[in-house]
Design an enzyme around this catalytic site. Structure first.
Site, PDB file in Angstrom:
ATOM      1  N   LYS A   1       0.810  -1.221   0.000  1.00  0.00           N
ATOM      2  CA  LYS A   1       0.000   0.000   0.000  1.00  0.00           C
ATOM      3  C   LYS A   1       0.847   1.277   0.000  1.00  0.00           C
ATOM      4  CE  LYS A   1      -0.922  -0.107   5.015  1.00  0.00           C
ATOM      5  NZ  LYS A   1       0.163   0.733   5.484  1.00  0.00           N
TER       6      LYS A   1
ATOM      7  N   GLY B   1       8.744  -1.912   3.361  1.00  0.00           N
ATOM      8  CA  GLY B   1       8.116  -1.891   4.683  1.00  0.00           C
ATOM      9  C   GLY B   1       8.795  -0.954   5.669  1.00  0.00           C
TER      10      GLY B   1
ATOM     11  N   GLY C   1      -4.213  -4.550   0.437  1.00  0.00           N
ATOM     12  CA  GLY C   1      -4.755  -5.891   0.198  1.00  0.00           C
ATOM     13  C   GLY C   1      -5.795  -6.221   1.254  1.00  0.00           C
TER      14      GLY C   1
ATOM     15  N   THR D   1       1.975  -8.218   7.019  1.00  0.00           N
ATOM     16  CA  THR D   1       1.637  -6.793   7.103  1.00  0.00           C
ATOM     17  C   THR D   1       2.363  -6.061   8.226  1.00  0.00           C
ATOM     18  OG1 THR D   1      -0.347  -7.575   8.246  1.00  0.00           O
ATOM     19  CG2 THR D   1      -0.603  -6.880   5.968  1.00  0.00           C
TER      20      THR D   1
ATOM     21  N   SER E   1       3.952  -4.349  11.574  1.00  0.00           N
ATOM     22  CA  SER E   1       3.511  -3.773  12.850  1.00  0.00           C
ATOM     23  C   SER E   1       3.476  -2.253  12.766  1.00  0.00           C
ATOM     24  CB  SER E   1       4.481  -4.201  13.955  1.00  0.00           C
ATOM     25  OG  SER E   1       5.788  -3.754  13.636  1.00  0.00           O
TER      26      SER E   1
ATOM     27  N   ILE F   1      14.781   1.268  20.076  1.00  0.00           N
ATOM     28  CA  ILE F   1      14.551   2.551  19.399  1.00  0.00           C
ATOM     29  C   ILE F   1      14.948   3.719  20.286  1.00  0.00           C
ATOM     30  CG2 ILE F   1      12.774   4.083  18.426  1.00  0.00           C
ATOM     31  CD1 ILE F   1      11.347   1.634  17.359  1.00  0.00           C
TER      32      ILE F   1
ATOM     33  N   GLU G   1      18.793   3.914  20.425  1.00  0.00           N
ATOM     34  CA  GLU G   1      19.427   4.264  19.146  1.00  0.00           C
ATOM     35  C   GLU G   1      19.148   5.725  18.787  1.00  0.00           C
ATOM     36  OE1 GLU G   1      18.457   1.408  16.061  1.00  0.00           O
ATOM     37  OE2 GLU G   1      19.168  -0.267  17.264  1.00  0.00           O
TER      38      GLU G   1
ATOM     39  N   HIS H   1      44.160 -13.087  14.748  1.00  0.00           N
ATOM     40  CA  HIS H   1      44.760 -12.138  15.684  1.00  0.00           C
ATOM     41  C   HIS H   1      45.418 -11.017  14.900  1.00  0.00           C
ATOM     42  CE1 HIS H   1      46.768 -10.522  19.192  1.00  0.00           C
ATOM     43  NE2 HIS H   1      47.872 -10.437  18.464  1.00  0.00           N
TER      44      HIS H   1
HETATM   45  P1  NAI Z   1      11.329  -2.281  22.837  1.00  0.00           P
HETATM   46  O1  NAI Z   1      10.384  -3.331  23.229  1.00  0.00           O
HETATM   47  O2  NAI Z   1      12.692  -2.642  22.352  1.00  0.00           O
HETATM   48  O3  NAI Z   1      11.556  -1.263  24.067  1.00  0.00           O
HETATM   49  C1  NAI Z   1      10.490  -0.584  24.660  1.00  0.00           C
HETATM   50  C2  NAI Z   1      10.894  -0.188  26.061  1.00  0.00           C
HETATM   51  O4  NAI Z   1       9.893   0.668  26.575  1.00  0.00           O
HETATM   52  C3  NAI Z   1      10.995  -1.383  27.014  1.00  0.00           C
HETATM   53  O5  NAI Z   1      12.231  -1.321  27.695  1.00  0.00           O
HETATM   54  C4  NAI Z   1       9.823  -1.187  27.955  1.00  0.00           C
HETATM   55  O6  NAI Z   1      10.080  -1.639  29.257  1.00  0.00           O
HETATM   56  C5  NAI Z   1       9.648   0.333  27.927  1.00  0.00           C
HETATM   57  N1  NAI Z   1       8.291   0.791  28.251  1.00  0.00           N
HETATM   58  C6  NAI Z   1       7.127   0.221  27.889  1.00  0.00           C
HETATM   59  N2  NAI Z   1       6.090   0.973  28.345  1.00  0.00           N
HETATM   60  C7  NAI Z   1       6.635   2.032  28.988  1.00  0.00           C
HETATM   61  C8  NAI Z   1       6.098   3.181  29.672  1.00  0.00           C
HETATM   62  N3  NAI Z   1       4.777   3.373  29.756  1.00  0.00           N
HETATM   63  N4  NAI Z   1       6.947   4.065  30.218  1.00  0.00           N
HETATM   64  C9  NAI Z   1       8.296   3.872  30.133  1.00  0.00           C
HETATM   65  N5  NAI Z   1       8.853   2.826  29.507  1.00  0.00           N
HETATM   66  C10 NAI Z   1       8.042   1.927  28.935  1.00  0.00           C
HETATM   67  O7  NAI Z   1      10.535  -1.377  21.763  1.00  0.00           O
HETATM   68  P2  NAI Z   1      11.028  -0.239  20.772  1.00  0.00           P
HETATM   69  O8  NAI Z   1      12.362   0.270  21.160  1.00  0.00           O
HETATM   70  O9  NAI Z   1       9.905   0.727  20.681  1.00  0.00           O
HETATM   71  O10 NAI Z   1      11.151  -1.017  19.421  1.00  0.00           O
HETATM   72  C11 NAI Z   1       9.976  -1.565  18.827  1.00  0.00           C
HETATM   73  C12 NAI Z   1      10.247  -2.894  18.178  1.00  0.00           C
HETATM   74  O11 NAI Z   1      11.090  -2.730  17.062  1.00  0.00           O
HETATM   75  C13 NAI Z   1      10.895  -3.885  19.115  1.00  0.00           C
HETATM   76  O12 NAI Z   1      10.302  -5.126  18.927  1.00  0.00           O
HETATM   77  C14 NAI Z   1      12.329  -3.903  18.687  1.00  0.00           C
HETATM   78  O13 NAI Z   1      12.939  -5.162  18.879  1.00  0.00           O
HETATM   79  C15 NAI Z   1      12.229  -3.552  17.201  1.00  0.00           C
HETATM   80  N6  NAI Z   1      13.402  -2.795  16.831  1.00  0.00           N
HETATM   81  C16 NAI Z   1      14.561  -3.444  16.660  1.00  0.00           C
HETATM   82  C17 NAI Z   1      15.695  -2.748  16.404  1.00  0.00           C
HETATM   83  C18 NAI Z   1      16.946  -3.474  16.277  1.00  0.00           C
HETATM   84  O14 NAI Z   1      16.930  -4.663  16.044  1.00  0.00           O
HETATM   85  N7  NAI Z   1      18.060  -2.805  16.442  1.00  0.00           N
HETATM   86  C19 NAI Z   1      15.730  -1.299  16.262  1.00  0.00           C
HETATM   87  C20 NAI Z   1      14.462  -0.718  16.486  1.00  0.00           C
HETATM   88  C21 NAI Z   1      13.358  -1.455  16.757  1.00  0.00           C
END
Ligand code: NAI
Length: 467
Positions: A37, A43, A118, A145, A147, A186, A189, A445
């Site tokens: 879309k 994505g 879709g 699709t 997240s 996120i 980073e 090494h």
């Molecule tokens: P995340 O699940 O990695 O981290 C979210 C954090 O927010 C957790 O530590 C949680 O305890 C905290 N949290 C939740 N509710 C809260 C609140 N109300 N107040 C304060 N803290 C709170 O999620 P994130 O960083 O948003 O990433 C989203 C998704 O995308 C994840 O599944 C992640 O694995 C994926 N992602 C992966 C990356 C990578 O592989 N480098 C980079 C960016 C995202």
């Protein structure tokens, strides 16, 4: 149905899960269609996630090095400056190159791409609506699709001050004060990106640790190193909302009984993502998502409805691009009768900060929770020659092995290039190797990878360069 709209396989969604599934389908001789879309393929990962954030991390790391590490390497970089506009242009170029690459891959593999949303219209039928309006038919349909970001009900996105990651990779200027909710991938980073460019970054995390999915020793070191880089943390802190007063915005929170107010020009909410199934017509075909909004599947990625499969972020499991890719391949291989398989015990996880944090398998904490007896080995980069020569002495490698059998169960790394180093641990786990196997493997090494070999040796107290 016209023959040009009849396929063996229709994939809905062109993220890493969907486009990889489409390529694998075409490779295995299936007449394949891909529905997307958005204007570009790829994505969340390619357009507004993994790729653009890595471009910004790279640009800002180079700037940080120029300002902080260059001089001691004998490089004179006086009058250093940066342009957010040019960094964003570089990021956009990276994104368009990769999205164009996916388009080229579709063409090369003869996957027919349809532009539009879709929607499932009963078994074997998908309606495309939007730029194109078509009814397609296929024996097999894969839902990929993805997240979307989770919004906190008391901290609604306003597109301006309270934003998600999509906006935070596209600020047109450096926010003076950036508040980040969530110390996960996120939050850390993008918090790092803007901190390096001069933002005063304050991170509020509900759990008592930075990067809480890793072991405590990793989280502690991450907290210490990121604090040194200027990030401020409120851990074990509950965000309550946003307050505007005299033209200023404050993120409000509570640590125990204590109220906290953090002044911010921008508030990045990064508290996770949720499966995206809006407008997909799941109800029309009789698929009911679970309480988390995920589509449940069996080991063949089959949903409750024959001929409809689901992969990636819409199904349970970690929301990671590489997990989705593997599921895409395995799902299609199962469809054609092959033995596609995803080893969920060997999926690496990375946070691309500086230093990076990476892990695979189980942590020591998970082992304890599950009652698995383990032994661990650790090796600090400060004792690694290449790390010293490369200004990369922060961090360590930690190896977790079964106490009885020595089977390698997990590895965690905090340190430079952890994202690349973790691959060796993934391979060892994939092949069911032991800590001793990893410790006896020859590593070049001088390389940072020797720290992993030493950590594996340390499991049985045999590390060579430890005091
Ligand atoms: P995340 O699940 O990695 O981290 C979210 C954090 O927010 C957790 O530590 C949680 O305890 C905290 N949290 C939740 N509710 C809260 C609140 N109300 N107040 C304060 N803290 C709170 O999620 P994130 O960083 O948003 O990433 C989203 C998704 O995308 C994840 O599944 C992640 O694995 C994926 N992602 C992966 C990356 C990578 O592989 N480098 C980079 C960016 C995202």
């Amino acid at each position: 149905m016209s023959p040009e709209n009849t396929f063996d396989l229709i994939v809905i969604g062109s993220g890493p899960g969907g486009y990889v599934a489409a390529i694998r389908g075409a490779q295995l001789g299936l007449k394949t269609a891909l529905i997307e879309k958005s204007k570009t393929l790829g994505g969340t990962c390619l357009n507004v996630g993994c790729i653009p954030s890595k471009a910004l991390l790279h640009s800002t790391e180079m700037y940080h090095f120029a300002g902080h590490g260059a001089a001691e390497n004998g490089i004179d970089l006086t009058n250093l400056s940066f342009s957010v506009e040019k960094m964003m242009a570089k990021k956009d170029k990276t994104v368009s190159q990769l999205c164009g690459g996916v388009q080229a891959l579709m063409k090369a593999n003869k996957v027919k791409v349809f532009a539009g949303s879709g929607q499932l219209e009963g078994e074997g039928k998908v309606r495309v609506s939007g730029e194109q309006d078509e009814l397609l038919e296929a024996k097999h349909i894969i839902i990929a699709t993805g997240s979307s970001v989770i919004e906190l009900p008391f901290l609604k996105f306003d597109g301006e001050t309270v934003v998600g990651s999509t906006e935070a990779i596209a600020f047109d200027k450096v926010p003076e004060k950036l508040a980040v909710v969530g110390a996960g991938a996120i939050g850390l980073e993008l918090g790092s990106v803007w901190a390096r460019l001069g933002s005063k970054v304050t991170v509020v995390e509900f759990l008592p640790a930075v990067a809480p999915n890793y072991d405590k020793d990793v989280s502690k070191m991450a907290e210490r190193l990121f604090k040194k880089q200027g990030l401020e943390f409120y851990l074990g802190t509950k965000v309550t909302g946003v307050k505007k007063e005299k033209g200023k915005t404050f993120l409000t929170a509570e640590k125990g009984e204590d109220p906290i107010e953090i002044e911010a020009d921008k508030i990045l909410v990064a508290v996770g993502r949720k499966p995206f199934t809006e407008g997909l017509g799941l109800d029309k075909v009789g698929i009911t998502p679970n309480q988390k909004g995920q589509i449940e599947v069996d080991a063949h990625f089959k949903t409750a409805v024959p001929g409809i499969y689901a992969i990636g972020d819409v199904i349970p499991g970690p929301m990671l691009a590489h997990k989705a890719e593997e599921e895409g391949v395995a799902c299609v291989e199962r469809i054609v009768g092959q033995a596609g398989h995803v080893n969920y015990d060997a999926i690496p996880n990375v946070i691309y900060t500086e230093p990076e944090i990476a892990g695979v398998g189980i942590t020591e904490t998970i082992a304890k929770d599950k009652g698995i007896a383990v032994k661990t080995g650790k090796f600090n980069f400060i004792a690694n020659g290449r790390a010293i020569a490369s200004d990369a002495t922060d961090g360590f490698v930690k190896v977790i092995a079964d106490k009885e059998t020595d089977k390698l169960l997990g590895v965690q790394i905090i340190g430079k290039n952890a994202s690349e180093l973790i691959a060796a641990a993934v391979t060892h786990i994939e092949y069911g190797g032991s800590a001793e196997d990893l410790g006896r493997t020859v590593h070049a090494h001088p390389t940072l990878s020797e720290a992993m070999k030493e950590a594996a040796l340390a499991v049985d107290k045999n590390a060579i360069h430890s005091v």
